[in-house]
Design an enzyme around this catalytic site. Structure first.
Site, PDB file in Angstrom:
ATOM      1  N   ARG B   8       0.838  -1.219   0.000  1.00 13.33           N
ATOM      2  CA  ARG B   8       0.000   0.000   0.000  1.00 13.33           C
ATOM      3  C   ARG B   8       0.858   1.249   0.000  1.00 13.33           C
ATOM      4  O   ARG B   8       0.580   2.223  -0.707  1.00 13.33           O
ATOM      5  CB  ARG B   8      -0.888   0.021   1.247  1.00 13.33           C
ATOM      6  CG  ARG B   8      -1.929  -1.035   1.278  1.00 13.33           C
ATOM      7  CD  ARG B   8      -2.854  -0.806   2.449  1.00 13.33           C
ATOM      8  NE  ARG B   8      -2.329  -1.273   3.717  1.00 13.33           N
ATOM      9  CZ  ARG B   8      -2.710  -0.811   4.898  1.00 13.33           C
ATOM     10  NH1 ARG B   8      -3.576   0.192   4.975  1.00 13.33           N
ATOM     11  NH2 ARG B   8      -2.233  -1.309   6.015  1.00 13.33           N
ATOM     12  N   GLU B  56     -19.145   4.766  -3.870  1.00 13.73           N
ATOM     13  CA  GLU B  56     -18.194   4.206  -4.832  1.00 13.73           C
ATOM     14  C   GLU B  56     -18.721   4.198  -6.261  1.00 13.73           C
ATOM     15  O   GLU B  56     -17.953   4.279  -7.223  1.00 13.73           O
ATOM     16  CB  GLU B  56     -17.818   2.782  -4.418  1.00 13.73           C
ATOM     17  CG  GLU B  56     -17.074   2.687  -3.085  1.00 13.73           C
ATOM     18  CD  GLU B  56     -17.976   2.771  -1.872  1.00 13.73           C
ATOM     19  OE1 GLU B  56     -19.228   2.735  -2.033  1.00 13.73           O
ATOM     20  OE2 GLU B  56     -17.463   2.882  -0.749  1.00 13.73           O
ATOM     21  N   PHE B  81     -15.404  -3.064  -2.976  1.00 12.69           N
ATOM     22  CA  PHE B  81     -16.271  -1.978  -3.466  1.00 12.69           C
ATOM     23  C   PHE B  81     -15.925  -1.584  -4.902  1.00 12.69           C
ATOM     24  O   PHE B  81     -16.811  -1.242  -5.688  1.00 12.69           O
ATOM     25  CB  PHE B  81     -16.188  -0.775  -2.528  1.00 12.69           C
ATOM     26  CG  PHE B  81     -16.379  -1.123  -1.082  1.00 12.69           C
ATOM     27  CD1 PHE B  81     -17.492  -1.867  -0.694  1.00 12.69           C
ATOM     28  CD2 PHE B  81     -15.458  -0.760  -0.128  1.00 12.69           C
ATOM     29  CE1 PHE B  81     -17.673  -2.218   0.650  1.00 12.69           C
ATOM     30  CE2 PHE B  81     -15.631  -1.104   1.210  1.00 12.69           C
ATOM     31  CZ  PHE B  81     -16.734  -1.832   1.601  1.00 12.69           C
ATOM     32  N   ARG B 165      -3.268  -5.732   1.533  1.00 12.76           N
ATOM     33  CA  ARG B 165      -3.246  -4.803   2.650  1.00 12.76           C
ATOM     34  C   ARG B 165      -1.984  -4.937   3.517  1.00 12.76           C
ATOM     35  O   ARG B 165      -1.607  -3.999   4.222  1.00 12.76           O
ATOM     36  CB  ARG B 165      -4.482  -5.076   3.514  1.00 12.76           C
ATOM     37  CG  ARG B 165      -4.685  -4.112   4.667  1.00 12.76           C
ATOM     38  CD  ARG B 165      -5.940  -4.472   5.437  1.00 12.76           C
ATOM     39  NE  ARG B 165      -6.148  -3.556   6.555  1.00 12.76           N
ATOM     40  CZ  ARG B 165      -6.731  -2.372   6.438  1.00 12.76           C
ATOM     41  NH1 ARG B 165      -7.154  -1.961   5.261  1.00 12.76           N
ATOM     42  NH2 ARG B 165      -6.883  -1.592   7.485  1.00 12.76           N
TER      43      ARG B 165
END
Lengths: 280, 312
Positions: B8, B56, B81, B165
């Site tokens: 990330r 979104e 999303f 993540r």
């Protein structure tokens, strides 16, 4: 008030656009007649008077953009672009055919002059917001015009876009609701009534105008007011008649998306041509 | 164990680099900028970072509008999303007109280990690679993230960028030439070909090392681009081996495994096995390792798959 010749010309063009739509839909081919012709005056006023749009240079970066969030009524946009010479006139005969340019919904690959891909309802306003945001960021003078349906107001994404349009103060964006009060399966009040549209948009932070969408004077004035309004986007709620100008198709869901018989086609064509000839 | 790094953070840093190179780069975020690290771009270029709120679908179509007037928008949110909630907007507003929008599906796979089923996206590669025009990338570590991002100004059309993540071992060779669509040979071997992407590439390398001790020679191919898939390279790497294993942090339906076997259709190939999630949703767990172990996404699982698949 502008010169009355301007309004006569716009009314005549609106009728010409209706004629193009009727010819496009033709006989025995299914097409979205009602919601296309309800927009004739608005589309005529934008493309032939108020928008900065050079048909000889339809990709000019400083052009104003017009898109239909209610993408199924693209025949009215095709009609205008045919009059502008952006789409070849012979394409009128090829609506929704494999060999033709004119797809059932706006398609940038096939059709010159299309500004976006729409058709899945609810997305056009968001796309218009993105355009307005980007054009403002580039400091371009362009304005963005987008038309939604009144049935389309049920899409949740519309209200997401309503919030972000206001949040970013997109005063280069003008939206229309083509309030013809009929959706695919009946009158909106019976199918899925959405009351107090004007109050809803006002509560979301937009400058709200309500007009008769078939009155070219009112359409012109509303567009001017929108242009003069700073800091917030404007929505013009245009009261219209679905099927306007084709007597048997007016205010009915029966001609939302349907084939015309030869008799109906002849009647429709005669009516829109007669209306056109009344403006001369 | 090799060094671990955040994908990330690498993504956020790369966004900033792209922003310096091109004024056209803009970012959109749906209130997850601290997770996706798009906030780094927002701090550096506040006038080019658009917070869109928790909406979104509008974000996806707005990105389309920005691309239509010449911007290169990166929209950022969790993979669930980006690829799930906004699928129709990604399909119709972005993919149909082939717009240059970059879609960052962050916290992808099971990597958001605590949040459970609703936040763990193990169907995204299947959804995204089914879309015409779409490019799908799934980098295996921070180095590959940087190399992939460096291609994002010039590459045409929409790209789905799958970002894990968690901090992952750095395995991608720093000096390796990267291009989108390339299959990278991470380790050579003669008996078995293991195709992997994302977090599973490092696990495949561990498995290969273990199998070497048992006399099984395994090559590991990092398939950082799921689409367009380099079919010729897949066929070449699959030829001559006696077993094929595909490892992915994704449902075994329609992901990398499906893509590899689609590439091998019509070609005689060794028996193949998948290491992935078996047609189920995720779950909450105390940490990433526990969850990966629960779903059998481990180097041990790859070792077992190799042994099971290798003909006696």
């Amino acid at each position: 008030m502008e010169n009355t010749d301007v309004y006569t010309r716009l009314n005549r063009i609106a009728c010409q656009l209706r004629e193009n739509v009727v010819r496009m839909i033709g006989v025995g081919k299914v097409g979205h007649l009602g919601g296309s012709v309800s927009l004739a005056e608005i589309v005529a006023t934008l493309y032939f008077h108020k928008m900065t749009y050079d048909p000889k240079n339809p990709k000019h970066p400083d052009r104003d953009r017009f898109l239909l969030s209610k993408g199924h009524t693209c025949p009215i946009q095709y009609a205008a672009l045919i009059e502008h010479g952006v789409i070849p006139r012979e394409e009128i005969a090829g609506l929704k055919t494999l060999a033709g340019m004119l797809q059932g919904h706006p398609d940038m690959d096939y059709t010159p002059g299309m500004e976006a891909v729409t058709g899945s309802l609810g997305q056009g306003l968001s796309i218009a917001c993105g355009m307005a945001l980007g054009l403002r960021h580039e400091k371009r003078p362009s304005r963005v015009y987008v038309v939604m349906g009144d049935g389309e107001q049920a899409e949740g994404q519309i209200w997401e876009a309503a919030m972000s349009g206001a949040r970013y103060g997109l005063d280069n964006l003008t939206a229309f609701v083509d309030r013809n009060r009929v959706q695919a399966t009946g009158h909106t009040k019976d199918v899925f009534d959405i009351p107090a549209i004007e109050k809803k948009w006002a509560a979301f932070g937009w400058n709200v105008l309500e007009i008769d969408g078939h009155d070219v004077v009112a359409v012109c004035e509303a567009i001017d007011t929108a242009r003069a309004t700073k800091g917030v986007p404007t929505i013009i709620v245009a009261n219209t008649v679905k099927g306007k100008g084709v007597s048997f198709a007016e205010d009915t869901a029966a001609f939302h998306n349907v084939a015309l018989t030869q008799e109906q086609y002849d009647t429709a064509l005669a009516e829109v041509i007669a209306a056109k000839e009344s403006f001369s | 164990m090799s060094e671990v790094k955040s994908l990330r953070v690498a993504y956020g840093e790369a966004l900033v680099e792209l922003g310096k190179k091109s004024d056209a780069v803009v970012t959109l975020e749906a209130d997850l900028g601290k997770s996706t690290q798009s906030i780094m771009f927002g701090t550096e270029f506040p006038d080019r970072h658009f917070e869109m709120g928790i909406a979104e679908q509008n974000m996806a179509s707005t990105a389309a509008g920005l691309a239509l007037v010449g911007k290169i928008p990166f929209f950022n949110t969790f993979a669930i999303f980006a690829a799930g909630r906004a699928f129709d907007q990604v399909r119709n507003s972005i993919c149909v007109p082939n717009l240059k929008v970059r879609i960052c599906g962050s916290s992808a796979g099971l990597s958001d280990f605590g949040d459970g089923k609703t936040h763990q996206m193990i169907e995204d590669m299947a959804l995204m690679r089914a879309l015409p025009h779409m490019t799908v990338v799934c980098p295996c570590d921070a180095v590959e993230v940087k190399k992939m991002m460096a291609c994002m100004l010039d590459w045409d059309g929409p790209v789905y960028i799958r970002i894990n993540r968690n901090d992952l071992p750095v395995v991608y060779p720093e000096n390796e030439r990267y291009h989108i669509g390339k299959v990278t040979k991470m380790r050579d071997g003669a008996d078995v070909a293991v195709f992997a992407c994302g977090v599973m590439t490092a696990k495949a390398l561990e498995a290969a090392a273990e199998l070497e001790g048992e006399g099984v020679s395994v090559k590991v191919l990092n398939v950082g681009t799921i689409k367009p898939l380099d079919r010729e390279a897949i066929i070449e790497h699959a030829s001559g081996v006696r077993a094929i294993v595909v490892a992915e942090e994704h449902t075994i339906i329609g992901g990398l495994g499906g893509a590899i076997l689609e590439a091998l259709r019509g070609v005689k190939h060794a028996p193949a096995e998948f290491v992935g999630v078996e047609d189920t949703f995720g779950a909450s767990a105390e940490n990433y390792d526990i969850l990966m172990n629960h779903f059998g996404l481990t180097s041990d699982a790859i070792v077992s798959a190799v042994k099971k698949t290798l003909p006696a």
